[in-house]
Design a protein around this motif. Structure first.
Motif, PDB file in Angstrom:
ATOM      1  N   VAL A 143       0.853  -1.187   0.000  1.00 42.40           N
ATOM      2  CA  VAL A 143       0.000   0.000   0.000  1.00 42.40           C
ATOM      3  C   VAL A 143       0.897   1.249   0.000  1.00 42.40           C
ATOM      4  CG1 VAL A 143      -1.758   1.274   1.284  1.00 42.40           C
ATOM      5  CG2 VAL A 143      -1.793  -1.229   1.267  1.00 42.40           C
ATOM      6  N   LYS A 144       0.656   2.152  -0.946  1.00 40.75           N
ATOM      7  CA  LYS A 144       1.477   3.361  -1.045  1.00 40.75           C
ATOM      8  C   LYS A 144       1.000   4.390  -0.021  1.00 40.75           C
ATOM      9  CE  LYS A 144       3.507   2.733  -5.412  1.00 40.75           C
ATOM     10  NZ  LYS A 144       4.044   1.412  -5.072  1.00 40.75           N
ATOM     11  N   THR A 145       1.959   4.989   0.668  1.00 45.39           N
ATOM     12  CA  THR A 145       1.636   5.790   1.833  1.00 45.39           C
ATOM     13  C   THR A 145       2.106   7.227   1.713  1.00 45.39           C
ATOM     14  OG1 THR A 145       1.763   3.827   3.200  1.00 45.39           O
ATOM     15  CG2 THR A 145       1.973   5.934   4.324  1.00 45.39           C
ATOM     16  N   GLY A 146       1.213   8.153   2.059  1.00 45.84           N
ATOM     17  CA  GLY A 146       1.563   9.569   2.093  1.00 45.84           C
ATOM     18  C   GLY A 146       2.290   9.900   3.381  1.00 45.84           C
ATOM     19  N   ALA A 147       3.309  10.743   3.282  1.00 51.14           N
ATOM     20  CA  ALA A 147       3.978  11.264   4.476  1.00 51.14           C
ATOM     21  C   ALA A 147       2.941  12.030   5.302  1.00 51.14           C
ATOM     22  CB  ALA A 147       5.103  12.203   4.064  1.00 51.14           C
ATOM     23  N   PRO A 148       3.214  12.262   6.591  1.00 45.76           N
ATOM     24  CA  PRO A 148       2.293  13.067   7.389  1.00 45.76           C
ATOM     25  C   PRO A 148       1.917  14.355   6.645  1.00 45.76           C
ATOM     26  CG  PRO A 148       3.970  12.120   8.793  1.00 45.76           C
ATOM     27  CD  PRO A 148       4.353  11.756   7.382  1.00 45.76           C
ATOM     28  N   ALA A 149       0.596  14.648   6.605  1.00 47.94           N
ATOM     29  CA  ALA A 149       0.080  15.776   5.819  1.00 47.94           C
ATOM     30  C   ALA A 149       0.184  17.065   6.628  1.00 47.94           C
ATOM     31  CB  ALA A 149      -1.363  15.499   5.400  1.00 47.94           C
ATOM     32  N   VAL A 150       1.389  17.602   6.675  1.00 47.47           N
ATOM     33  CA  VAL A 150       1.651  18.786   7.494  1.00 47.47           C
ATOM     34  C   VAL A 150       1.055  20.045   6.869  1.00 47.47           C
ATOM     35  CG1 VAL A 150       3.751  17.900   8.571  1.00 47.47           C
ATOM     36  CG2 VAL A 150       3.908  19.050   6.346  1.00 47.47           C
TER      37      VAL A 150
END
Ligand SMILES: *[C@@H]1O[C@H](CO)[C@@H](O)[C@H](O)[C@H]1NC(C)=O
Ligand SMILES: *[C@@H]1O[C@H](CO)[C@@H](O)[C@H](O)[C@H]1NC(C)=O
Ligand SMILES: *[C@@H]1O[C@H](CO)[C@@H](O)[C@H](O)[C@H]1NC(C)=O
Ligand SMILES: *[C@@H]1O[C@H](CO)[C@@H](O)[C@H](O)[C@H]1NC(C)=O
Ligand SMILES: *[C@@H]1O[C@H](CO)[C@@H](O)[C@H](O)[C@H]1NC(C)=O
Ligand SMILES: *[C@@H]1O[C@H](CO)[C@@H](O)[C@H](O)[C@H]1NC(C)=O
Length: 311
Positions: A143-150
């Protein structure tokens, strides 16, 4: 959501030109879904036949009931781990076992922001520990994951997050990097290019953006210019405008809203879903039926507005 201003970004506003940009169909566009329980019909305008929108997220882990009859292939649902929980891994695994092809996930909504601006307000250390238990196993499943959405001001928090992972013995790896921006076009492009220069090996997703509290003309110009810009940038994989709701509940100014108060798509709303403008402007009054519903459900409206402000 969150707002920043700086002399640099204000200076960038002078870049705005009178040039018009043509919105071509885009496969990058998605929906930040802010459901309106008073007007469920509004939810279907984003998925009308021919809509450009290919994906959505709703800040949560479960798909929205409004789109229960849309397959993952038709309208990709992207679960979000909003703030640390011990159930995200099992919830996403259950969706996958249930036959839903979850291929992307998002992590932590504005962890560097306070609750007052809709942030999840967590330390890099806590986020890192939770990522290691809840996200890393999903990455191992592919599953491709986004970095924390700062927020737009979150560069330092993000650095500290990756450092915290390393000090806890794991290299947390993100497959793409979310960006949030409420600035003008110069500010938005600055946030995107800076994220990409900090993390050049992975694409960018702009998961919340708008130019808040501007005139309609300035907002439309920003809308066209920014959509064209992100369509052109090969390393921007996806983008989602924050404004897919009625004018009366907008916390980013009336002109950023894509629906008027009767649930009709504004010109920008029509452009967003790949249609021609019909001259509908933001604002207007609620329909009679809507007003009755509002009167009967004042508590609900208040809850919806508070919910919106909490994003
Ligand atoms: C924005 O793009 C639409 C669709 O291409 C176009 O009709 C409209 O004139 C543009 N508006 C501005 C302010 O550039
Ligand atoms: C999906 O369900 C919604 C109601 O939740 C309905 O309005 C819509 O027409 C349905 N769409 C399709 C393609 O069946
Ligand atoms: C799941 O979705 C991804 C991305 O859309 C696609 O590449 C992949 O082939 C899909 N897998 C299955 C089993 O359908
Ligand atoms: C993390 O990555 C660095 C640099 O690639 C490497 O030196 C280190 O051994 C890795 N640590 C772990 C725990 O995998
Ligand atoms: C995007 O590319 C098109 C085609 O080359 C060009 O006309 C347009 O001006 C570009 N948009 C921006 C914002 O630079
Ligand atoms: C935009 O206006 C809203 C009220 O509609 C306000 O809450 C918000 O702080 C304003 N944002 C900025 C950046 O001025």
């Amino acid at each position: 959501m969150h707002f920043t201003t700086s002399a640099l970004l204000l200076a960038a506003s002078t870049l705005t030109t009178a040039q018009t940009y043509t919105n071509s169909p885009s496969t990058k566009r998605g929906l930040v879904f802010v459901p309106n329980s008073l007007y469920p019909g509004d939810n279907q305008v984003w998925v009308q036949p021919g809509s450009d929108l290919t994906w959505y997220y709703n800040y949560g882990v479960q798909p929205s009931p409004a789109y229960a009859n849309r397959s993952q292939e038709e309208f990709e649902f992207v679960p979000m781990l909003w703030s640390p929980t011990t159930t995200f891994l099992s919830d996403v695994t259950a969706l996958i076992k249930g036959g839903r092809n979850i291929s992307h996930i998002l992590a932590y909504n504005e962890p560097d922001g306070t609750a007052a601006t809709g942030g999840s307000n967590i330390t890099p250390e806590v986020a890192a520990a939770n990522w290691i238990s809840q996200i890393e196993p999903l990455r191992k499943l592919g599953v491709k994951t986004g970095a924390p959405a700062v927020t737009a001001a979150g560069a330092t928090w993000l650095q500290e997050f990756f450092a915290a992972c390393a000090s806890q013995g794991t290299n947390c790896t993100a497959d793409f990097f979310p960006v949030h921006s409420y600035d003008n076009w110069g500010g938005l492009s600055y946030h995107i290019t800076t994220m990409h220069s900090n993390y050049p090996d992975a694409p960018v997703w702009v998961t919340e953006y708008a130019y808040s509290n501007q005139t309609l003309e300035v907002t439309q110009d920003f809308f066209n210019q920014s959509a064209s810009y992100m369509d052109n940038l090969t390393y921007v994989d996806r983008y989602a405008w924050f404004g897919t709701f009625r004018t009366e509940v907008s916390n980013v100014g009336p002109n950023a809203a894509f629906l008027n108060n009767q649930g009709k798509l504004t010109d920008m709303g029509e452009w967003w879903v790949g249609k021609a403008a019909t001259g509908v402007q933001p604002g207007g009054s609620s329909s009679a039926a809507g007003r009755n519903a509002v009167e009967m459900g004042l508590g609900l409206v208040a809850a919806a507005v508070v919910g919106l402000l909490a994003l």
